[in-house]
Design a protein around this motif. Sequence first.
Motif, PDB file in Angstrom:
ATOM      1  N   ILE A   5     -15.280 -29.479   6.460  1.00 47.05           N
ATOM      2  CA  ILE A   5     -13.969 -28.978   6.047  1.00 47.05           C
ATOM      3  C   ILE A   5     -14.225 -28.000   4.914  1.00 47.05           C
ATOM      4  CG2 ILE A   5     -11.712 -29.595   5.098  1.00 47.05           C
ATOM      5  CD1 ILE A   5     -12.065 -32.376   6.313  1.00 47.05           C
ATOM      6  N   GLN A   6     -13.982 -26.728   5.168  1.00 47.23           N
ATOM      7  CA  GLN A   6     -14.367 -25.675   4.232  1.00 47.23           C
ATOM      8  C   GLN A   6     -13.203 -25.187   3.380  1.00 47.23           C
ATOM      9  OE1 GLN A   6     -16.718 -22.706   6.268  1.00 47.23           O
ATOM     10  NE2 GLN A   6     -17.838 -24.250   7.423  1.00 47.23           N
ATOM     11  N   GLY A   7     -12.003 -25.614   3.722  1.00 43.20           N
ATOM     12  CA  GLY A   7     -10.827 -25.284   2.928  1.00 43.20           C
ATOM     13  C   GLY A   7      -9.722 -26.264   3.261  1.00 43.20           C
ATOM     14  N   LEU A   8      -9.039 -26.767   2.247  1.00 48.71           N
ATOM     15  CA  LEU A   8      -7.947 -27.720   2.434  1.00 48.71           C
ATOM     16  C   LEU A   8      -6.826 -27.346   1.471  1.00 48.71           C
ATOM     17  CD1 LEU A   8      -6.843 -30.452   3.601  1.00 48.71           C
ATOM     18  CD2 LEU A   8      -7.958 -31.565   1.657  1.00 48.71           C
ATOM     19  N   ALA A   9      -5.598 -27.293   1.980  1.00 48.21           N
ATOM     20  CA  ALA A   9      -4.466 -26.917   1.128  1.00 48.21           C
ATOM     21  C   ALA A   9      -3.201 -27.593   1.637  1.00 48.21           C
ATOM     22  CB  ALA A   9      -4.274 -25.394   1.107  1.00 48.21           C
ATOM     23  N   LYS A  80       7.847 -21.556   7.351  1.00 50.96           N
ATOM     24  CA  LYS A  80       7.447 -21.185   5.991  1.00 50.96           C
ATOM     25  C   LYS A  80       6.317 -22.073   5.490  1.00 50.96           C
ATOM     26  CE  LYS A  80       9.174 -20.376   1.308  1.00 50.96           C
ATOM     27  NZ  LYS A  80       8.049 -21.095   0.658  1.00 50.96           N
ATOM     28  N   MET A  81       6.434 -23.385   5.701  1.00 45.76           N
ATOM     29  CA  MET A  81       5.380 -24.285   5.234  1.00 45.76           C
ATOM     30  C   MET A  81       4.064 -24.032   5.966  1.00 45.76           C
ATOM     31  SD  MET A  81       7.186 -27.959   4.446  1.00 45.76           S
ATOM     32  CE  MET A  81       7.932 -28.185   6.071  1.00 45.76           C
ATOM     33  N   PHE A  82       4.127 -23.783   7.256  1.00 41.06           N
ATOM     34  CA  PHE A  82       2.927 -23.446   8.032  1.00 41.06           C
ATOM     35  C   PHE A  82       2.229 -22.255   7.393  1.00 41.06           C
ATOM     36  CE2 PHE A  82       0.856 -23.346  12.357  1.00 41.06           C
ATOM     37  CZ  PHE A  82       0.107 -22.196  12.176  1.00 41.06           C
ATOM     38  N   ARG A  83       2.986 -21.195   7.157  1.00 39.70           N
ATOM     39  CA  ARG A  83       2.402 -19.974   6.598  1.00 39.70           C
ATOM     40  C   ARG A  83       1.793 -20.236   5.216  1.00 39.70           C
ATOM     41  NH1 ARG A  83       6.602 -17.225   7.096  1.00 39.70           N
ATOM     42  NH2 ARG A  83       7.401 -17.338   4.962  1.00 39.70           N
ATOM     43  N   ASP A  84       2.515 -20.966   4.371  1.00 40.30           N
ATOM     44  CA  ASP A  84       2.024 -21.213   3.011  1.00 40.30           C
ATOM     45  C   ASP A  84       0.760 -22.051   3.013  1.00 40.30           C
ATOM     46  OD1 ASP A  84       4.198 -19.789   2.092  1.00 40.30           O
ATOM     47  OD2 ASP A  84       5.341 -21.549   1.453  1.00 40.30           O
ATOM     48  N   ALA A  85       0.754 -23.145   3.782  1.00 43.61           N
ATOM     49  CA  ALA A  85      -0.414 -24.030   3.801  1.00 43.61           C
ATOM     50  C   ALA A  85      -1.610 -23.345   4.448  1.00 43.61           C
ATOM     51  CB  ALA A  85      -0.081 -25.327   4.532  1.00 43.61           C
ATOM     52  N   ALA A  86      -1.386 -22.668   5.575  1.00 43.40           N
ATOM     53  CA  ALA A  86      -2.484 -22.014   6.283  1.00 43.40           C
ATOM     54  C   ALA A  86      -3.097 -20.901   5.443  1.00 43.40           C
ATOM     55  CB  ALA A  86      -1.991 -21.469   7.617  1.00 43.40           C
ATOM     56  N   THR A  87      -2.263 -20.093   4.807  1.00 37.68           N
ATOM     57  CA  THR A  87      -2.763 -18.991   3.982  1.00 37.68           C
ATOM     58  C   THR A  87      -3.621 -19.518   2.840  1.00 37.68           C
ATOM     59  OG1 THR A  87      -0.842 -17.625   4.520  1.00 37.68           O
ATOM     60  CG2 THR A  87      -2.071 -17.046   2.536  1.00 37.68           C
ATOM     61  N   LYS A 161     -14.472 -21.017  14.219  1.00 32.17           N
ATOM     62  CA  LYS A 161     -13.633 -21.331  13.064  1.00 32.17           C
ATOM     63  C   LYS A 161     -12.325 -21.943  13.572  1.00 32.17           C
ATOM     64  CE  LYS A 161     -15.510 -17.957   9.819  1.00 32.17           C
ATOM     65  NZ  LYS A 161     -16.793 -17.827  10.546  1.00 32.17           N
ATOM     66  N   VAL A 162     -12.062 -23.177  13.156  1.00 33.41           N
ATOM     67  CA  VAL A 162     -10.902 -23.929  13.628  1.00 33.41           C
ATOM     68  C   VAL A 162      -9.948 -24.143  12.454  1.00 33.41           C
ATOM     69  CG1 VAL A 162     -10.103 -26.067  14.705  1.00 33.41           C
ATOM     70  CG2 VAL A 162     -12.333 -25.090  15.353  1.00 33.41           C
ATOM     71  N   LEU A 163      -8.721 -23.732  12.644  1.00 33.16           N
ATOM     72  CA  LEU A 163      -7.679 -23.921  11.635  1.00 33.16           C
ATOM     73  C   LEU A 163      -6.732 -25.011  12.121  1.00 33.16           C
ATOM     74  CD1 LEU A 163      -6.045 -23.101   9.082  1.00 33.16           C
ATOM     75  CD2 LEU A 163      -4.874 -21.412  10.534  1.00 33.16           C
ATOM     76  N   LEU A 164      -6.617 -26.073  11.336  1.00 30.29           N
ATOM     77  CA  LEU A 164      -5.683 -27.164  11.612  1.00 30.29           C
ATOM     78  C   LEU A 164      -4.490 -27.033  10.675  1.00 30.29           C
ATOM     79  CD1 LEU A 164      -4.887 -30.050  12.717  1.00 30.29           C
ATOM     80  CD2 LEU A 164      -6.234 -30.958  10.794  1.00 30.29           C
ATOM     81  N   VAL A 165      -3.280 -27.044  11.239  1.00 32.61           N
ATOM     82  CA  VAL A 165      -2.061 -27.030  10.425  1.00 32.61           C
ATOM     83  C   VAL A 165      -1.213 -28.222  10.849  1.00 32.61           C
ATOM     84  CG1 VAL A 165      -0.050 -25.740   9.655  1.00 32.61           C
ATOM     85  CG2 VAL A 165      -2.139 -24.515  10.285  1.00 32.61           C
ATOM     86  N   VAL A 166      -0.881 -29.062   9.880  1.00 35.08           N
ATOM     87  CA  VAL A 166      -0.090 -30.277  10.116  1.00 35.08           C
ATOM     88  C   VAL A 166       1.206 -30.103   9.333  1.00 35.08           C
ATOM     89  CG1 VAL A 166      -0.083 -32.786   9.994  1.00 35.08           C
ATOM     90  CG2 VAL A 166      -2.253 -31.564  10.252  1.00 35.08           C
ATOM     91  N   VAL A 167       2.329 -30.041  10.022  1.00 34.61           N
ATOM     92  CA  VAL A 167       3.580 -29.701   9.347  1.00 34.61           C
ATOM     93  C   VAL A 167       4.724 -30.545   9.898  1.00 34.61           C
ATOM     94  CG1 VAL A 167       3.933 -27.732  10.925  1.00 34.61           C
ATOM     95  CG2 VAL A 167       5.159 -27.812   8.745  1.00 34.61           C
ATOM     96  N   ASP A 192       9.508 -33.756   3.442  1.00 33.71           N
ATOM     97  CA  ASP A 192       8.919 -32.728   4.290  1.00 33.71           C
ATOM     98  C   ASP A 192       7.685 -32.131   3.601  1.00 33.71           C
ATOM     99  OD1 ASP A 192      11.217 -33.200   5.775  1.00 33.71           O
ATOM    100  OD2 ASP A 192      12.266 -31.454   4.967  1.00 33.71           O
ATOM    101  N   GLY A 193       6.721 -31.674   4.397  1.00 34.62           N
ATOM    102  CA  GLY A 193       5.526 -31.057   3.819  1.00 34.62           C
ATOM    103  C   GLY A 193       4.581 -30.569   4.892  1.00 34.62           C
ATOM    104  N   ALA A 194       3.539 -29.872   4.457  1.00 35.74           N
ATOM    105  CA  ALA A 194       2.541 -29.327   5.377  1.00 35.74           C
ATOM    106  C   ALA A 194       1.172 -29.351   4.715  1.00 35.74           C
ATOM    107  CB  ALA A 194       2.890 -27.892   5.777  1.00 35.74           C
ATOM    108  N   ALA A 195       0.146 -29.466   5.547  1.00 36.25           N
ATOM    109  CA  ALA A 195      -1.237 -29.386   5.077  1.00 36.25           C
ATOM    110  C   ALA A 195      -2.031 -28.587   6.096  1.00 36.25           C
ATOM    111  CB  ALA A 195      -1.836 -30.777   4.899  1.00 36.25           C
ATOM    112  N   ALA A 196      -3.058 -27.910   5.630  1.00 40.43           N
ATOM    113  CA  ALA A 196      -3.913 -27.127   6.524  1.00 40.43           C
ATOM    114  C   ALA A 196      -5.367 -27.313   6.123  1.00 40.43           C
ATOM    115  CB  ALA A 196      -3.535 -25.654   6.484  1.00 40.43           C
ATOM    116  N   ALA A 197      -6.249 -27.267   7.113  1.00 33.60           N
ATOM    117  CA  ALA A 197      -7.679 -27.424   6.864  1.00 33.60           C
ATOM    118  C   ALA A 197      -8.455 -26.466   7.759  1.00 33.60           C
ATOM    119  CB  ALA A 197      -8.114 -28.865   7.134  1.00 33.60           C
ATOM    120  N   CYS A 198      -9.544 -25.931   7.223  1.00 33.68           N
ATOM    121  CA  CYS A 198     -10.427 -25.036   7.960  1.00 33.68           C
ATOM    122  C   CYS A 198     -11.724 -25.791   8.261  1.00 33.68           C
ATOM    123  CB  CYS A 198     -10.746 -23.795   7.138  1.00 33.68           C
ATOM    124  SG  CYS A 198      -9.310 -22.786   6.722  1.00 33.68           S
TER     125      CYS A 198
END
Length: 353
Positions: A5-9, A80-87, A161-167, A192-198
């Motif tokens: 996991i190279q990035g988590l937000a 919006k949450m998808f975009r914010d967490a993924a970015t 490169k795999v991007l996971l977005v949980v929203v 409500d919330g979102a998280a993303a991981a690379c």
Amino acid sequence: MDVTIQGLATALPDHELPQDLVRQAAQRVLGPKFENFERLIPSFEQAGIGRRWSVAPLEWFERPHGWADRNQVYLEGTRKMFRDAATAALERAGWRADEVDVVITVSSTGIATPTLEAQLADCMDFRSDVMRVPVFGLGCAGGISGLAIAARLAQAQPGAKVLLVVVEACTPSFRSDRLQKADIIATVLFGDGAAAACLSTDSVRRGAEPRLSMKAEHQHMWPDTLGIMGWEVNDDGLGVIFDRSIPGFAAEHFAPAVDGALAAAGLERADIDRFVCHPGGAKVVQAIETALDLPPDSLDAERAVLHDCGNMSAPTALFVLERVLAAGQTGRMLTCALGPGFTASFAVLERAE
């Protein structure tokens, strides 16, 4: 070949809902309709939640809504949450969006067709040939199960490169018409919330964050437990299925599932430096500590996330993981979540000192 996991937000929506204001609004809306409501008021104070965040302002919940209204609020908020967490996750990994080969979107609280990653493809700058993997129905286990899916896809295509977005937007499903105890408990707990991981097997490090290796993943589904957690589909929206037996079930059955997950990875509980758990509610956190013979209050990050954000369903465990890592935790961790099925989802993670 290790997946890292190279990035988590994480990301939250715009509207903060303090628990005392939620209780007051619930009294206005539900109190006159639900004859036993006053007996449930202490639940708002005992839930361990100080506030949560919503895709809709508080006054939205004081009016009746149907499927179309609810789903539109879901779509606007989750985009919006998808975009914010993924970015943020991409930035922490040092990746550009046009380098992403696979996008996995995990969500169970609304309907999006085309799916969220397609709706955001242009503004995110995903490639036209990016593989899209939308996943629905995992509920609270979706964050950890999503990591497992992402890891397997990364292993299947080394270097990808795999991007996971949980929203999730749980709050638009607030119901004032069913008058069931489960709906009131959902009102007490959910936000409500979102998280993303690379994730990738690529060993080239770009981001500044220490890498977190995924060593194993495991799922356990108990038979004859479909009625414990999930959604009912009604004319006016989704209706929560939230059985009162969940804390007791966790206390009795969670430890054997944990031991089975660890045995599958060739490990024992003593090999784990930190259990990272989905905080489904204050009673569930306590039940997990008891089941695993953990010292009292050892799941401090879990309680902190619950207090600050409520139970956001699928992304909540990743919020906890983010806090645990920010506190400097190293060594071997077991991430855990319970969800519909009734299912326990696990991932063994390792962070070097």
